[in-house]
Design a protein around this motif. Structure first.
Motif: not given
Length: 512
Positions: A281-298
């Motif tokens: 998840x840290x790697x995902x945050x390092x490539x996507x636009x800030x605060x844009x992650x919407x996780x499904x079935x977390x």
């Protein structure tokens, strides 16, 4: 006389919109539950047009205002949507014949307009006293589910579950693309704990039987667990921001944002050692636009991460292995979770990014008996059929059939790229050397074993050298970690015009 009619009409409308008796409103307040029309005020854009149909349903029957359901068309995030919302102050939100007819009609409106359909569910199920009128006939309750199947992949279908969704009514959330459940209040079950005790002699609590947390973490029937109703509604609004109105359109590109401030570099995040876990998840945050992650079935099948994000303003779907959980191996549940998410993104033209760090599918008696092969086939089938842009990134390792499931080269990703830390092989060096040389190792003197094992592992490493894989065109490129976000941005823009038909046929025979 006209004034008298106007006054009478206004009084009737006010009475209907007030819902059920005061005691039921008070009971809802005790449970921190909002009145249905207050939920709709939060859901829909303020000050925009909205049209309610069937307000006077069953208006000649005392105690059944609107027959317990609100159906309307309005605006949400500026987009037209259709909504049905149970009124739990009217016979616990149960269904009568007119309730069912209203739901069917608003579904038909959503189909005609090709707009998202939202279900705000808080219902005790069918009114047994009305079963002949609402249960078995051609426009009975079954028609609601028939319509949902028909609408699946045509328009987004969203369920917010505020209270119970009982018996047959539990299939409304089951056929939706996302189920957002309010913790402690929401539940869905085919039979109540009381019925379970009576019929099969099982004593169980409502939470154990069909509670929100159970469904979001154990059964996988719930996608997102919300703290309260306000959060659930905001999550639904946010979820739909990643989607077009229907399958013929694409999600709008919005203003791009930078990555979240303070995130470590990818080089720092990803360990060189294949056996050291890290937080994907840290790697995902390092490539996507800030605060844009919407996780499904977390909370469900945590070894795989699925969610929506924005990358340079574009909506994308992300599937990523989480080595912190069960080494990132694929299990029955994680294969199902991935297959459904891939199908959802593909249905609504949302590009897919696969981030691979996978040792393979889990092995052993338990998973084999659970059907890991057919569940894995389901994921591979969904990934193969997806015709949206597919970008496969080997972050650290892609071993065995894990490479296949995560959109490996044989499955026509638009590109298969690798970070310098990547390895692609049938299995890791440790397992490979043991598989090939176990008899030889057993015959060696103990003092010779370590040197022999190390030598064979180094030879194996050379055989799967990343530059050799690139030389053989197995991968399309090796990307420096600091370049990954820019590479993805550029490729997503270039792949925007992708169009393809996977196969000419009626439909596949699904591996279920």
């Amino acid at each position: 006389m006209n004034d008298q009619w106007a006054k009478e009409l206004q009084e009737r409308v006010q009475k209907i919109r007030a819902g059920g008796a005061t005691k039921y409103h008070e009971k809802n307040a005790e449970q921190s539950k909002l009145f249905v029309r207050d939920r709709l005020e939060l859901l829909l854009d303020p000050g925009t047009i909205r049209v309610e149909d069937g307000l006077f349903a069953n208006c000649l029957e005392e105690g059944l205002p609107a027959d317990g359901v609100v159906t309307l068309t309005g605006k949400m995030n500026g987009q037209t949507v259709c909504v049905m919302a149970n009124d739990s102050t009217v016979k616990a939100g149960s269904w009568g014949s007119r309730t069912v007819e209203k739901i069917i009609r608003i579904q038909e409106t959503a189909q005609k307009l090709k707009v998202p359909m939202l279900y705000l569910v808080d219902s005790a199920g069918a009114r047994i006293t009305d079963q002949l009128e609402m249960f078995p006939n051609r426009r009975g309750a079954g028609r609601i589910f028939y319509n949902q199947v028909k609408m699946s992949g045509m328009v987004p279908q969203v369920c917010i579950l505020f209270g119970p969704s009982a018996a047959g009514g539990a299939y409304i959330p089951a056929f939706c693309d996302i189920v957002i459940m309010v913790d402690k209040n929401a539940s869905m079950y085919l039979a109540s704990p009381r019925m379970a005790e009576m019929v099969i002699g099982q004593k169980v609590t409502l939470e154990e039987m069909g509670g929100a947390r159970m469904h979001c973490s154990v059964s996988g029937c719930g996608d997102v667990l919300a703290k309260n109703e306000e959060e659930a509604i905001e999550l639904a609004r946010r979820y739909l921001s990643y989607f077009p109105a229907n399958y013929k359109q694409k999600t709008s590109i919005i203003e791009a944002k930078s990555i979240q401030a303070g995130i470590r570099s990818i080089e720092e995040i990803v360990p060189d050692n294949q056996n050291v876990a890290f937080d994907m998840k840290e790697l995902i945050r390092a490539i996507i636009d800030e605060n844009s992650f919407f996780e499904m079935k977390e909370l469900f099948a945590k070894e795989i991460i699925t969610g929506f994000a924005r990358l340079d303003g574009r909506a994308v779907g992300i599937i990523a292995n989480q080595s912190k959980m069960k080494t990132g191996s694929l299990f029955v549940d994680s294969a199902d979770k991935s297959a459904r998410f891939i199908t959802l993104c593909d249905a609504f033209n949302i590009p897919l990014i696969f981030l691979s760090d996978i040792p393979g599918f889990m092995i052993g008696t338990q998973v084999e008996r659970s059907g890991i092969i057919r569940h894995g086939a389901k994921m591979i089938a969904a990934m193969s059929e997806a015709t949206v842009p597919k970008i496969s990134i080997i972050v650290r390792k892609a071993y065995g059939a894990g490479l296949y499931a995560m959109a490996g080269p044989a499955f026509e990703p638009d590109c298969c790229l690798a970070l310098p830390t990547a390895k692609i092989a049938v299995m890791g060096p440790e397992a490979a050397v043991n598989a090939v040389y176990s008899n030889k190792i057993a015959q060696l003197e103990e003092s010779e074993r370590n040197e022999f094992i190390q030598q064979k592992r180094e030879e194996y490493q050379e055989d799967i050298n990343l530059y050799r894989l690139a030389s053989e065109l197995i991968i399309d490129g090796i990307i420096a970690p600091e370049r990954l976000r820019d590479e993805l941005k550029e490729r997503l823009e270039l792949y925007e015009s992708k169009e393809m038909i996977f196969s000419e046929r009626k439909h596949p025979v699904y591996p279920v």
